[in-house]
Design a protein around this motif. Structure first.
Motif, mmCIF file in Angstrom:
data_model
loop_
_atom_site.group_PDB
_atom_site.id
_atom_site.type_symbol
_atom_site.label_atom_id
_atom_site.label_comp_id
_atom_site.label_asym_id
_atom_site.label_seq_id
_atom_site.Cartn_x
_atom_site.Cartn_y
_atom_site.Cartn_z
ATOM 1 N N UNK A 79 4.855 10.067 -56.349
ATOM 2 C CA UNK A 79 5.558 9.826 -55.188
ATOM 3 C C UNK A 79 4.950 10.825 -53.847
ATOM 4 N N UNK A 80 4.241 11.771 -54.062
ATOM 5 C CA UNK A 80 3.873 13.129 -53.432
ATOM 6 C C UNK A 80 2.911 12.379 -52.295
ATOM 7 N N UNK A 81 3.442 13.010 -51.085
ATOM 8 C CA UNK A 81 2.263 12.666 -49.891
ATOM 9 C C UNK A 81 1.739 13.805 -49.500
ATOM 10 N N UNK A 82 0.641 13.627 -48.538
ATOM 11 C CA UNK A 82 -0.213 14.908 -48.220
ATOM 12 C C UNK A 82 0.565 15.781 -47.503
ATOM 13 N N UNK A 83 0.298 17.130 -47.707
ATOM 14 C CA UNK A 83 0.822 18.128 -47.189
ATOM 15 C C UNK A 83 2.042 18.755 -47.836
ATOM 16 N N UNK A 84 2.335 17.986 -49.008
ATOM 17 C CA UNK A 84 3.414 18.646 -49.790
ATOM 18 C C UNK A 84 3.267 20.003 -50.429
ATOM 19 N N UNK A 85 4.392 20.732 -50.410
ATOM 20 C CA UNK A 85 4.171 22.152 -51.265
ATOM 21 C C UNK A 85 5.107 22.200 -52.535
#
Length: 423
Positions: A79-85
């Motif tokens: 599910x992760x999007x760009x820029x996630x930490x």
């Protein structure tokens, strides 16, 4: 089932820490008395439980937190999007915040041993791999090395016949997503099988059990549950369970019509729930609702026992922090005996209950300690590592005396505290 897992650079864990469920070769009389504490698979013996003991802030919870993070990444990173930490912290000293963190686990799924590993920093996956053991030597399912190059065909390599169009999955896998997580969502059979293992067979904490299954477990194990509640000094003498249909009213929403706000109320919905009604010694005919009228401790114990019954019956692995918090020692032992009476269930737990540091209850290779080293990292070792320990010695007494370096030193005399008060 879990064979072993390793972690590095997670919270207080600096260098590689390994939890190994394979039983050590111990043939003493005391160990033979604990034959139910192990089970045999492929001619090897594995531990049904491992207890981790040590002072506060020594790293016990770091092991549980790190494992929970790794499982959540496997289940949810698609599910992760760009820029996630990523929601974890590496070891903060000695420049380790700039180094990758690693996770590796060997486990059995559908009678096949797999070895799954990945490394990452807080922003991206660096490497990932899955191997299996068709014999004594492992064979590749896939390997991912993000530092190799830009084309996915260079980053990934695959064994034959495991995935349909694996590069299609790789093309859809971002640098903040695990390949195994993405592949399971793209309907690749092996990935779905691995995903299911981490979702249903390796559990951290006390999950809620679906209503119908909870009711089935309760009906088959009612007397065992009542016995456990009795050991918890409860005066509950009976529990009944029944399904009920409850009506959930629709929540109104509003829309504007001219100057007015007009409510729109959806139809009420009916939901089936399971109610557990307890009866107490003073008046067994009077029922109490478990969830609204019993103590939080009783409700938690009831849920823990239901989860453990599921673990024991299906041979799953449960990892839980301070599993016996606020429980009487006899009840903690009862819970361990429940696991040891199973065929192949596994329990990894942390505890401050020193009564469990007893070689009449746990083998030496089942008792682990954590300690804070001088560099602030977690030291992790077992009672079995102390070769001078003899089984006629008192392990609990030795622990409390600091023989195993895993008890807190606190200058807590009244005179010392008066000085802190400035008196």
């Amino acid at each position: 089932m879990v064979l072993k897992f390793s972690l590095s650079n997670f919270y207080s864990i600096k260098d590689t820490l390994t939890v190994d469920f394979e039983a050590a070769r111990i043939s003493t009389a005391a160990t033979k008395e604990l034959s139910d504490n192990v089970f045999t698979l492929n001619k090897r013996k594995y531990l049904k439980s491992i207890g981790v003991f040590g002072p506060n802030a020594s790293g016990k919870t770091s092991i549980v937190k790190a494992l929970a993070f790794c499982i959540s990444l496997i289940l949810d990173s698609y599910r992760n999007n760009e820029g996630i930490v990523f929601n974890f912290m590496p070891f903060k000293f000695d420049g380790y915040h700039e180094k990758p963190s690693t996770f590796s686990i060997n486990f059995i799924c559908d009678n096949t041993e797999y070895e799954y590993s990945f490394s990452l920093n807080r922003k991206e996956i660096i490497s990932e791999s899955l191997y299996y053991y068709p014999g004594k030597r492992k064979a590749k399912v896939f390997v991912r090395k993000e530092q190799v190059g830009k084309p996915k065909s260079e980053i990934y390599s695959f064994g034959d016949g495991f995935f349909v169009k694996p590069l299609d999955v790789a093309q859809s896998t971002g640098r903040n997503t695990l390949f195994i997580s993405r592949a399971s969502q793209m309907d690749r059979e092996l990935a779905k099988k691995i995903y299911s293992f981490f979702m249903t067979d390796l559990l951290v904490g006390i999950p809620r059990i679906p209503n119908d299954y909870a009711l089935s477990l309760f009906k088959k194990n009612k007397q065992l549950l009542l016995q456990a509640l009795k050991m918890a000094d409860s005066d509950i003498v009976n529990i009944e369970a029944r399904k009920e249909n409850i009506t959930i009213p629709g929540m109104p929403t509003y829309f504007q019509f001219g100057a007015e706000m007009i409510p729109s109320i959806p139809a009420a919905q009916t939901e089936t729930v399971v109610r557990f009604l307890t009866a107490h010694r003073k008046n067994p005919e009077l029922g109490f609702d478990l969830y609204s009228e019993e103590s939080a401790g009783t409700v938690q114990l009831f849920h823990l026992l239901l989860v453990l019954l599921d673990i024991c019956k299906k041979g799953k692995t449960l990892v839980i922090d301070e599993f016996d918090l606020s429980l009487h020692t006899e009840l903690a032992e009862f819970i361990l005996n429940l696991v040891h009476a199973s065929n192949s269930a596994q329990l990894l737990f942390t505890s401050h209950n020193t009564n469990l540091i007893d070689i009449k209850k746990l083998r030496r290779d089942q008792i682990y300690f954590t300690n804070k080293k001088e560099d602030a990292s977690t030291d992790f070792y077992s009672l079995f590592d102390f070769k001078d320990f003899r089984e006629n010695m008192d392990a609990e007494k030795g622990y409390l005396q600091g023989r195993f370096d895993a008890v807190p030193y606190v200058a807590s005399s009244i005179e010392t505290i008066k000085k802190l008060f400035g008196e």
